[in-house]
Design a protein around this motif. Structure first.
Motif, PDB file in Angstrom:
ATOM      1  N   GLU A  70       0.853  -1.187   0.000  1.00  0.00           N
ATOM      2  CA  GLU A  70       0.000   0.000   0.000  1.00  0.00           C
ATOM      3  C   GLU A  70       0.889   1.238   0.000  1.00  0.00           C
ATOM      4  OE1 GLU A  70      -0.441  -2.504   2.188  1.00  0.00           O
ATOM      5  OE2 GLU A  70      -2.419  -3.274   1.688  1.00  0.00           O
ATOM      6  N   THR A  72       1.065   5.751   0.243  1.00  0.00           N
ATOM      7  CA  THR A  72       0.451   7.051   0.452  1.00  0.00           C
ATOM      8  C   THR A  72       1.307   8.080  -0.278  1.00  0.00           C
ATOM      9  OG1 THR A  72       1.639   7.638   2.497  1.00  0.00           O
ATOM     10  CG2 THR A  72      -0.423   6.392   2.735  1.00  0.00           C
ATOM     11  N   TYR A  98      -4.220   7.721  -0.582  1.00  0.00           N
ATOM     12  CA  TYR A  98      -3.844   6.337  -0.280  1.00  0.00           C
ATOM     13  C   TYR A  98      -4.236   5.459  -1.462  1.00  0.00           C
ATOM     14  CZ  TYR A  98      -4.831   1.659   1.571  1.00  0.00           C
ATOM     15  OH  TYR A  98      -4.898   0.312   1.753  1.00  0.00           O
TER      16      TYR A  98
END
Length: 131
Positions: A70, A72, A98
């Protein structure tokens, strides 16, 4: 997991020399008028995350790619366009976003910009086996 062409060889060599240490303060204030001289730089790569100060000149692009963890993105200054799955997202100074790991995305500098890129890294199979 970052695109191979994100860093030039000289930048990659320079970045390998020094990362921030635990407890070290890193200056992420806008470059302002000095942004044209600024370069993308790795801040730290730890077991669970990687942080990069990404510099994108107006008109330059990072081709569509995927990152396994993931991510950001925090736009520290300037303006970029993030493209994902047919969507174009305009990011300006102060914006944060995000993305799920593995999501195809690309970036284009609308204005000279710098961003804080954070990548959450999955533990390796070796790490998981020893836990």
């Amino acid at each position: 997991d970052l695109p191979d062409d994100l860093f030039t060889p000289k930048e990659a060599d320079r970045m390998a020399l020094r990362h921030a240490q635990p407890g070290e303060v890193v200056d992420l204030r806008p470059f302002g008028e000095r942004i044209s001289e600024a370069r993308t730089a790795a801040i730290v790569k730890a077991n669970g995350f990687e942080a990069v100060r990404l510099v994108l000149a107006a008109g330059s692009e990072i081709a569509p790619h995927r990152v396994s963890g993931e991510i950001t993105l925090h736009c520290l200054e300037g303006r970029v366009e993030l493209r994902r799955e047919g969507e174009h997202i305009d990011m300006r100074t102060g914006d944060w976003l995000y993305l799920d790991g593995g999501e195809l995305h690309a970036l284009k500098g609308v204005e000279d910009a710098s961003l804080l890129l954070m990548i959450l890294l999955s533990p390796s199979k070796d790490d998981a086996a020893s836990a």
